[in-house]
Design an enzyme around this catalytic site. Structure first.
Site, short mmCIF file in Angstrom:
data_model
loop_
_atom_site.label_atom_id
_atom_site.label_comp_id
_atom_site.label_asym_id
_atom_site.label_seq_id
_atom_site.Cartn_x
_atom_site.Cartn_y
_atom_site.Cartn_z
N ILE A 154 0.84 -1.21 0.00
CA ILE A 154 0.00 0.00 0.00
C ILE A 154 0.87 1.25 0.00
CG2 ILE A 154 -1.70 1.34 1.30
CD1 ILE A 154 -2.73 -1.42 2.37
N ARG A 234 -4.57 1.43 10.45
CA ARG A 234 -5.30 0.85 11.58
C ARG A 234 -5.63 1.98 12.54
NH1 ARG A 234 -5.67 -2.63 8.48
NH2 ARG A 234 -5.12 -4.85 8.65
N ASP A 258 -9.83 7.01 7.82
CA ASP A 258 -10.75 5.97 7.33
C ASP A 258 -10.92 4.88 8.38
OD1 ASP A 258 -12.29 4.72 5.11
OD2 ASP A 258 -10.73 3.17 5.28
N GLU A 263 -13.64 1.93 16.58
CA GLU A 263 -14.69 1.77 15.56
C GLU A 263 -15.52 0.52 15.74
OE1 GLU A 263 -12.88 -0.33 11.67
OE2 GLU A 263 -11.97 1.61 12.12
N HIS A 295 -14.18 3.34 7.16
CA HIS A 295 -13.40 2.14 6.83
C HIS A 295 -13.77 1.61 5.45
CE1 HIS A 295 -10.99 -1.20 9.06
NE2 HIS A 295 -10.66 -1.15 7.79
N GLN A 296 -13.72 2.51 4.47
CA GLN A 296 -14.12 2.14 3.11
C GLN A 296 -12.99 2.25 2.10
OE1 GLN A 296 -17.00 5.60 2.72
NE2 GLN A 296 -16.09 5.71 0.68
N ALA A 297 -11.76 2.43 2.57
CA ALA A 297 -10.65 2.58 1.63
C ALA A 297 -10.52 1.36 0.72
CB ALA A 297 -9.34 2.81 2.39
N PHE A 298 -10.88 0.19 1.23
CA PHE A 298 -10.77 -1.04 0.44
C PHE A 298 -11.93 -1.23 -0.54
CE2 PHE A 298 -13.93 -2.13 3.51
CZ PHE A 298 -14.68 -3.14 2.94
#
Length: 332
Positions: A154, A234, A258, A263, A295-298
């Site tokens: 990444i 993280r 993100d 969370e 948490h939508q980067a993926f």
């Protein structure tokens, strides 16, 4: 094989079905895996979990009692699985070690651009038909010094993107990535040098004892005034209260996140009709120079396809008596 797929999201189910070439029986469970929901794995051979699930000691004992032989997590990280208990009960654990690092790198870039050019305040203003430009002067990324903490796949992808913007790159990692070291405009430096020189810092590290709260009040104090922080790694890489204090003092000029250290229990769910009880997170949302995504980067089609394909391959390899190549080495 019969598989209980916990935390099954609408966005991923079509990809899992498409990747199920060997015709496994998929039992989709919308609830998270925990001690209350573990019963839905009865008569299943495999449990497929997500990063929000809780494969605790008690849960794994129940899974083993039900005859579950394999836990496959649809994520790279596996700190939501009690590996010691899995080993004790003879339950194998596999994961998805990588999936479209480009997706997460591009999301980091999107957060950095949104903060640098004040896109969120601009968008909110225009929604009220206010087309004035006061307070919207941004900064260019070109010729800026950007720190990238974590130079795995990444971080490497992000550095390639930032190179295209004409940035000077400072890289930090416990291990030097030869691919990164050979890139132009990139220098590996000590952590404190990143803090002292970078105009913006992106966190792309794994979470472990050495990286937890790597961004704390002491680290922030060493940074340049107005630094932009991006965390799509993280949540617990960052001490959230320290970041809030840094924003209030204007030491931090922007924060794009993100992931969030607390969370678990509300990301991936709709809480819009409830009284929101996380005061720390609520405080973050009051700042105009904070951009938060859940948490939508993926979350791209490419990444979802790769996650599904690797997950189903892990299961098929296990069903055919092969040792899955993505077994977690700490466990086996």
């Amino acid at each position: 094989m019969k598989i209980a797929v916990y935390s099954a999201h609408e966005f991923e189910i079509p990809f899992l079905r498409e990747a199920n070439d060997d015709g496994h029986e998929l039992h989709f469970v919308s609830e998270k895996l925990n001690i209350q929901t573990v019963g839905q794995a009865k008569n299943c051979d495999v449990v497929a979990v997500f990063s929000s699930d809780e494969a605790s000691k008690e849960v794994i004992a129940k899974l083993a009692e039900f005859g579950v032989e394999l836990i496959t997590t649809r994520s790279a990280g596996f700190n939501h699985i009690d590996l010691k208990s899995a080993k004790e009960w003879g339950v194998r654990v596999v994961h998805v070690p990588e999936y479209s690092p480009q997706a997460i790198a591009e999301h980091c870039m999107a957060l950095l651009l949104a903060l640098s050019r004040k896109l969120i305040p601009s968008y909110e203003r225009i929604r009220t038909y206010d087309f004035s430009l006061r307070g919207l002067t941004g900064s260019e990324i070109n010729k800026k010094t950007i720190g990238v903490l974590g130079t795995g796949n990444i971080g490497c992808s992000l550095i390639k993107i930032l190179n295209g913007f004409g940035c000077t790159l400072l890289a930090y990692d416990a291990e030097v990535n030869d691919k990164v070291a050979e890139m132009k405009n990139v220098n590996y430096v000590e952590l404190n040098e990143v803090f002292a020189q970078a105009d913006a810092i992106s966190l792309n590290l794994p979470l472990n004892e050495g990286t937890k709260h790597i961004i704390d009040s002491a680290a922030i104090e060493k940074m340049k005034n107005g630094v932009i922080l991006i965390n799509a790694g993280r949540g617990a890489l960052v001490d959230t209260q320290a970041v809030i204090d840094g924003i209030k003092s204007e030491k931090i000029g922007g924060f794009g996140m993100d992931v969030y250290e607390h969370e678990k229990g509300f990301f991936y769910e709709d809480h819009s009709e409830e009284v929101f009880k996380d005061d720390l997170f609520a405080r973050l949302l009051t700042f105009k120079n904070v951009v938060v995504t859940a948490h939508q980067a993926f979350l791209t089609e490419t990444a979802l396809k790769e996650i599904a394909e690797t997950t189903m391959k892990n299961i098929s390899d296990f069903a055919k008596g092969r040792i899955p190549e993505n077994k977690i080495e700490h466990h086996q």
